[in-house]
Scaffold this active site. Sequence first.
Site, mmCIF file in Angstrom:
data_model
loop_
_atom_site.group_PDB
_atom_site.id
_atom_site.type_symbol
_atom_site.label_atom_id
_atom_site.label_comp_id
_atom_site.label_asym_id
_atom_site.label_seq_id
_atom_site.Cartn_x
_atom_site.Cartn_y
_atom_site.Cartn_z
ATOM 1 N N GLU A 85 0.798 -1.224 0.000
ATOM 2 C CA GLU A 85 0.000 0.000 0.000
ATOM 3 C C GLU A 85 0.834 1.281 0.000
ATOM 4 O O GLU A 85 0.997 1.973 1.002
ATOM 5 C CB GLU A 85 -0.979 -0.001 1.179
ATOM 6 C CG GLU A 85 -1.987 -1.124 1.106
ATOM 7 C CD GLU A 85 -3.075 -1.055 2.148
ATOM 8 O OE1 GLU A 85 -4.106 -1.733 1.981
ATOM 9 O OE2 GLU A 85 -2.908 -0.308 3.139
ATOM 10 N N GLU B 205 -5.567 -8.424 -0.016
ATOM 11 C CA GLU B 205 -6.355 -8.118 1.181
ATOM 12 C C GLU B 205 -7.787 -7.821 0.775
ATOM 13 O O GLU B 205 -8.037 -7.126 -0.208
ATOM 14 C CB GLU B 205 -5.829 -6.888 1.942
ATOM 15 C CG GLU B 205 -4.528 -7.067 2.673
ATOM 16 C CD GLU B 205 -4.126 -5.820 3.453
ATOM 17 O OE1 GLU B 205 -5.023 -5.015 3.807
ATOM 18 O OE2 GLU B 205 -2.927 -5.650 3.700
#
Length: 485
Positions: free
Chosen positions: A204, A392
């Site tokens: 991320e 995720e």
Amino acid sequence: MAGSNRNGLNRRELGRLAAGAGLAGGALSSGVVRAAGAAGSMTRPFPDKFLWGCATASYQIEGGVHEGGRGPTIWDVFSHTPGKVANGDTGDVACDSYHRYPQDVALLKALGVSSYRMSIAWSRIFPDGRGKPNAAGLDYYKRVIDALHAAGIEPYVTLFHWDLPSRLPGEWQNRDTAYAYADYAGYTARALGDRVRHYMTVNELRCFTDLSHLQGIHAPGLKLGAKAVNQVRHHGVLAHGLGVQALRANAPSGTQVGIADNTVIYVPVMETPEHIAAARAATRAENAMFLTAIMEGRYLDSYLAGAGADAPVVKPGDMAAIGSKLDFLALNVYAPEWARASDNAKGYETIGHLPQSPHMASPWLYVGPEVAYWAVRHASELWHPSTIYISENGSSADDQMINGRVDDVDRVMYLRNYLGQFHRAIDDGFPLKGYFLWSLMDNFEWADGYTKRFGIHYTDFATQQRIPKLSAKWYSEVIRRNALV
């Protein structure tokens, strides 16, 4: 991969339109009707060898921050700074997985997963961020990975999940940190080459750059100007690219390398050709400084023009490294954004979240299952990766233990609907090969501390007992059937 016509509709959608127009006798529409029938059946199977897994991150679960030679990280500093984390919570103990990893491997085995996405704490390998490696830290991860292999579970290792060693001068504002990361990645690949076959470079980009250096809500908690933030972003993607090169140079042949990114995905306000094209264009342009640069090996002219004098300093060779070829693309998918067609210069306009938009326990986690489909489709149509994983996807919930059980039907609702949209992407021919549910257990949720629970196992942080929730039983059944339940 499903092909798209010039109007932006893929073959499956054309078939639906044909069937709706009474054209079910055609070869295209008859095949689509059969596919739609299978997708709409009670079984809704996933492909054979579809990868089912769970995901965690080192700082969120390990604890043991002063053990095994581990050096300090920016999250140690940040969480111990008053007012930065809810309730003054820290990751000092977290889920105590540093000591209890055999229990966690047992949880994974009981679920029936074939894979586990875990991260390595950089400062356990290099306590100072670079220099002399720490044998005790490396040995710890060898024990964890060996336990996974013994349970028949394949590790997918993320090398950087935000816990940057705090002794690195200048941290992400310093270009040299990208080179320190590459050294760490190369060393780790050599040391674990006989155990690990799948790496994700970083997790991320937007979070450890923007949330940390623009908004200041994550470690190190800075609020920099536009030029400094753009340079931090550049150092982040450069670290990824140099890391890919280091992994290629040091890992055994056949090792698979990718990235786990929370790309902002724009969902068309309605599925018409013009809005689909607008959402795809928005996804490409609004991620210009992150995944678009990585997948295309350059910064978009529109991004550089918009940044003007605040554009990052790019040195010769940077973009070639940043654009290093990946074996797979992994996406963290949670909340949607929306876009519609516009007559403006960009050809699209975005729509923000409304105050009344439904969300889960975390205020940012707006519910929009369609984002699961469009994440896979946009990435496929923009950049054509051969393999996509969902690294995720999951939900926070205000879980309560009642009579020894956690009946988290809200989380099951969320997961079922998102998995249905991932199934749609597979059914449309896009190369989604696996899914890592976030998370295996309740853990340290960054600035929210322990106030938000994302696990499918309830963690009693006083006793460190892990208790399966209803969602764990549901997910285990999904895995057992290899089908949506």
